[in-house]
Design a protein around this motif. Structure first.
Motif, PDB file in Angstrom:
ATOM      1  N   SER A   1       0.851  -1.186   0.000  1.00 16.08           N
ATOM      2  CA  SER A   1       0.000   0.000   0.000  1.00 16.08           C
ATOM      3  C   SER A   1       0.889   1.239   0.000  1.00 16.08           C
ATOM      4  O   SER A   1       2.123   1.130   0.067  1.00 16.08           O
ATOM      5  N   ILE A   2       0.270   2.420  -0.063  1.00 15.06           N
ATOM      6  CA  ILE A   2       1.028   3.672  -0.184  1.00 15.06           C
ATOM      7  C   ILE A   2       2.055   3.800   0.939  1.00 15.06           C
ATOM      8  O   ILE A   2       1.728   3.604   2.108  1.00 15.06           O
TER       9      ILE A   2
ATOM     10  N   GLN B   1       4.300   4.608  -4.381  1.00 13.06           N
ATOM     11  CA  GLN B   1       3.956   6.024  -4.355  1.00 13.06           C
ATOM     12  C   GLN B   1       2.450   6.229  -4.308  1.00 13.06           C
ATOM     13  O   GLN B   1       1.966   7.170  -3.687  1.00 13.06           O
ATOM     14  N   ASP B   2       1.719   5.328  -4.934  1.00 13.08           N
ATOM     15  CA  ASP B   2       0.260   5.457  -4.957  1.00 13.08           C
ATOM     16  C   ASP B   2      -0.354   4.095  -5.217  1.00 13.08           C
ATOM     17  O   ASP B   2       0.295   3.193  -5.759  1.00 13.08           O
TER      18      ASP B   2
ATOM     19  N   ASN C   1      -5.557   9.139   0.166  1.00 11.08           N
ATOM     20  CA  ASN C   1      -4.281   9.845   0.347  1.00 11.08           C
ATOM     21  C   ASN C   1      -4.548  11.160   1.081  1.00 11.08           C
ATOM     22  O   ASN C   1      -5.681  11.578   1.258  1.00 11.08           O
ATOM     23  N   SER C   2      -3.454  11.803   1.504  1.00 11.26           N
ATOM     24  CA  SER C   2      -3.571  12.964   2.397  1.00 11.26           C
ATOM     25  C   SER C   2      -4.097  14.211   1.693  1.00 11.26           C
ATOM     26  O   SER C   2      -4.481  15.170   2.353  1.00 11.26           O
TER      27      SER C   2
ATOM     28  N   LYS D   1      -8.128  13.068   0.894  1.00 11.68           N
ATOM     29  CA  LYS D   1      -8.747  12.727   2.185  1.00 11.68           C
ATOM     30  C   LYS D   1     -10.015  11.887   2.006  1.00 11.68           C
ATOM     31  O   LYS D   1     -10.979  12.006   2.767  1.00 11.68           O
TER      32      LYS D   1
ATOM     33  N   GLY E   1       3.029   8.760   8.307  1.00  7.77           N
ATOM     34  CA  GLY E   1       2.653   8.536   6.920  1.00  7.77           C
ATOM     35  C   GLY E   1       3.712   8.981   5.931  1.00  7.77           C
ATOM     36  O   GLY E   1       4.656   9.701   6.271  1.00  7.77           O
ATOM     37  N   THR E   2       3.550   8.547   4.688  1.00 13.05           N
ATOM     38  CA  THR E   2       4.437   8.976   3.611  1.00 13.05           C
ATOM     39  C   THR E   2       4.394  10.490   3.462  1.00 13.05           C
ATOM     40  O   THR E   2       5.402  11.134   3.172  1.00 13.05           O
ATOM     41  N   ASN E   3       3.208  11.071   3.707  1.00  8.77           N
ATOM     42  CA  ASN E   3       3.043  12.517   3.584  1.00  8.77           C
ATOM     43  C   ASN E   3       3.841  13.288   4.635  1.00  8.77           C
ATOM     44  O   ASN E   3       4.091  14.483   4.486  1.00  8.77           O
TER      45      ASN E   3
END
Length: 805
Positions: A101-102, A148-149, A394-395, A398, A593-595
């Motif tokens: 997953s991401i 990445q996604d 994703n951030s 949302k 998170g990745t973000n």
């Protein structure tokens, strides 16, 4: 190898030359074996110094290998033996099916089986920044790359050194740890003192040689040289070398390494994995912590606590029976509600070997799926419809959306996510009879009030919605409007025990705690107040408002800012940059998170969550919090302060010893032509001081008093005025005592006879050692900045007078 590296020290090379010359001259003048004693004494001291240094470096390298192995121990989710489970990356084998997953790192080479919108960042291998879309036409995934996604499953085809990443790693030599800022600073101090010592040594040698030549010119023919003259000059050279040996504080870098390695080991036992050595000491200077909410301040085990459906709010108790759960949902809405849960999810319901059902996935998704199971739903019943397209959460968006094909024909889109975003996409609402009716302005306002009410109770709110699509195809995008609202869920994530006390400790230590979260502002404020972060005069703001402020407005509001809600990754990064650059604060940032990776990388200390954190977040962090607990972060700060204070204590101890030893030999050599402290004696003192002294002072455990001080500023001087005052005062006192005995010792102690000088020098050496033992006790007993000269002088007098008598 470590012994060879230890032997490269310039001081030791000079001493080895000096030892060889001393043995040669000694045998020639005093014969065998008496002439070897001085030389062999130096050789023994060199041997001990080299062995201690090499052993210490070897043990340190083993510790770093263990830390490195732990650092790379990634937990991955796989399907093995017919069911989904979590395993270590070290246990991964060919044939496992890995779930991605991401933010995940691809743990091995493999082939894509299934997934949705899977995009891989291969820049770590190829250098190309453009993400690669993985599908059935391009199915190969490579170890070391990052998701990445999207999401997907891959079949492992090779692991370890047989992967593409493994082959690359074989060709690279492992790099060592960089020096920490404190080590760099102390190496600079050691270099300056070493140069001063060299200057003193050269000056001493020149003074002694000048006296010798002057006496030879006055009392004998200066051209007549004998073997004894060569021995005298050699002794002068030995005195000069001794001064260099004493002056160079080679124990400083060792003390820093010992202290940091000790702190790292203790922190590892306390659930904090330090990835970068410098993070230990830097965390001690932290003046601000920007923390996220979920999993750090809260337990990260979410449960559905309230539901609003068909215009009614209902509270949910975790101990309610299945019948009670089912009675919450109207019968005609029941099916569509469960479809929205089980078909629009990134998590999975799995059954273990023991038959026990569990949910694997993110905490929010897990809470919703567990609620669905309590309602009597089974994920298998709702997987009959084919999922044709997925937009993972994703951030930025949302929300998460899926498009499914219905058995009767046509498609249905499901959407869930942040309440205000999903509500904006809805123009209808489902009623008790299962029909969709238009959403009026009053109803929309009422739903907004419900969402705000949930948020004020510290609940995370999510909306579930759906849309039936008749004229569509698999290639069409998932729609963004005209949805029908099904329900609003309020998810509770309880505050962790001990967080309130930990925040209070931070505030008492001068560390400002700011909460940065993607949650609704009411939820964020409720949690922040419960934790003690948000005070009456504090400011809570939403991300969009913050990012629209001018730089000047930001400078005005940031000092009061305590909570930022509905924030994007860029907002967090901007806040950290402003705090570091405009306010010169030492900033620690938590993230999972990745973000969060940009903010973790920008901060002075990045703290990634070990349980909920993605591999991208961990890779950009300096410390990994293995239990995701804010209290552990406070413990890291406490140990960081302890490291800094401990090194200050050692520096104060070593500089005092060095100054006294250097000055006593320099003054004595210049006045009397001899040094009371020999090279062997000073080598012994240096060895004990650099190893056992460093071990005693640099490995002292932190005290609660450390968290009642203000943090050390970014540009603060390492050696403070108080330390200089103590060093100079202690040095003057010791020098006064030792110089009195050097020049008046024979008279005071009534020493006569041929061995009077040897007895006096032995007494001076013992007095010097006792001074340092008591100095060590004093520094160990007092905090560096609390140590008062009056206390030191009083205790020195009380302890020294009986020894002197």
């Amino acid at each position: 190898m470590f012994i060879w590296e230890a032997l490269q020290d310039l001081t030791l090379i000079i001493l080895m030359v000096c030892a060889a010359v001393s043995i040669g001259v000694g045998i020639a003048t005093e014969g065998w074996p008496k002439g070897m004693y001085d030389g062999l004494g130096i050789v023994l001291s060199i041997f001990l110094v080299v062995m201690v240094t090499a052993t210490s470096d070897y043990k340190q390298s083993l510790q770093f290998k263990d830390l490195d192995k732990e650092k790379k121990n990634i937990i991955v989710q796989v399907t093995r033996d017919g069911y989904r489970q979590k395993i270590s990356i070290y246990d991964l084998v060919v044939g496992d099916i890995v779930h991605l997953s991401i933010g995940d790192q691809v743990p091995a080479d493999g082939v894509f089986i299934s997934g949705h919108s899977l995009s891989i960042d291969e820049s770590s291998l190829s250098g190309e920044s453009e993400p690669v879309n993985i599908n059935k036409q391009r199915p190969f995934l490579l170890s070391g790359t990052k998701v990445q996604d999207g999401s997907g499953k891959m079949l492992v085809t090779s692991v370890g050194m047989r992967t593409e990443w493994g082959r690359l790693m074989v060709t690279l030599s492992e790099g060592g740890e960089d020096e920490t800022p404190l080590q760099v600073k102390l190496n600079g101090v050691a270099t300056i003192i070493g140069k001063i010592g060299l200057a003193f040594a050269v000056l001493t040698f020149l003074v002694l040689m000048g006296r010798f030549l002057l006496q030879k010119a006055l009392h004998s023919n200066i051209t007549d040289w004998s073997f004894s003259d060569a021995v005298t000059i050699l002794n002068y050279f030995a005195i000069a070398v001794t001064i260099i040996v004493v002056a160079v504080p080679e124990g400083l870098p060792l003390a820093v390494t010992l202290s940091l390695a000790f702190a790292m080991k203790k922190l590892m036992n306390a659930k904090a994995l330090v990835r970068h050595l410098s993070a230990c000491e830097t965390m001690g200077s932290a003046s601000c912590i920007c923390t996220d909410k979920t999993g750090t301040l809260t337990t990260n085990h979410m449960v559905v606590n309230k539901i609003w459906i068909c215009e009614k709010s209902k509270a949910i108790e975790t101990n309610d029976s299945k019948d009670v759960f089912q009675s919450l949902i109207p019968e005609k809405v029941y099916s569509i509600f469960l479809q929205s849960i089980f078909q629009n999810t990134g998590s999975e319901v799995v059954k273990g070997k023991d038959g026990k059902v569990s949910v694997l996935g993110t905490p929010t998704e897990t809470a919703i799926l567990e609620f669905g199971l309590h309602l009597g739903g089974e994920s298998a019943h709702y997987k009959e419809s084919e999922i044709v397209k997925v937009e993972p959460f994703n951030s930025v968006k949302k929300k998460m959306s899926v498009l499914v094909s219905l058995p009767a024909g046509g498609f249905r889109a499901f959407c869930k996510g942040a309440s205000e975003i999903v509500l904006e996409m809805c123009d209808k609402i489902i009623y008790t009879n299962g029909e969709s009716v238009s959403l009026s302005a009053d109803q929309r306002k009422n739903i907004t009030d419900v969402i705000n009410g949930f948020a004020c109770e510290a609940l995370r709110t999510l909306c579930l919605a759906f849309k039936d699509i008749e004229n569509s195809s698999k290639d069409d995008d998932i729609p963004y409007s005209s949805y029908t609202l099904i329900a609003v869920l309020g998810i509770k994530d309880p505050v962790r025990p001990g967080v309130k006390d930990a925040v209070r400790t931070c505030l008492a230590a001068g560390i400002t705690v700011r909460m940065v979260t993607g949650d609704n502002i009411n939820t964020a404020k409720a949690i922040a107040k419960e934790c003690g972060i948000l005070t009456d005069d504090g400011l809570a703001i939403e991300g969009p408002d913050f990012r629209n402020k001018s730089p000047q407005e930001m400078k005005e509001l940031i000092p009061k800012l305590q909570v930022m809600a509905r924030s994007l990754p860029l907002d967090k990064h901007t806040l950290v940059s402003q705090l570091r650059n405009s306010f010169k604060e030492v900033v620690a940032v938590t993230g999972d998170g990745t973000n969060d990776a940009p903010a973790l990388h920008e901060a002075d200390i990045g703290l990634a969550m070990g349980i909920a954190g993605t591999e991208v977040a961990k890779e950009n962090a300096d410390v990994i919090i293995m239990d995701d607990n804010f209290s552990t972060i406070v413990n890291v700060a406490r140990w960081g302060r302890s490291v800094y204070i401990n090194i200050q204590k050692f520096v104060q101890f070593q500089l005092t010893v060095n100054i006294v030893a250097l000055m006593i030999n320099f003054v004595s050599a210049c006045i009397s032509g001899s040094a009371p402290l020999t090279a062997v004696q000073l080598l012994w003192v240096n060895m004990i001081m650099d190893t056992l002294g460093a071990l005693a002072l640099a490995t002292e455990a932190p005290t609660d008093g450390l968290m009642k001080r203000a943090p050390v500023g970014r540009n603060a001087n390492f050696i403070t005025r108080t330390m200089w005052r103590n060093i100079i005062g202690q040095s003057i006192y010791q020098l006064a005592v030792l110089l009195v005995f050097t020049f008046q010792g024979k008279r005071l102690l009534k020493l006569t006879g041929s061995d009077a000088s040897k007895i006096l020098n032995t007494f001076i050496f013992n007095a010097f050692v006792f001074c340092q033992v008591l100095l060590l006790i004093l520094i160990y007993s007092f905090q560096t900045t609390d140590c008062k000269m009056a206390d030191i002088l009083f205790i020195f007098i009380v302890f020294y007078i009986p020894d002197i008598q």
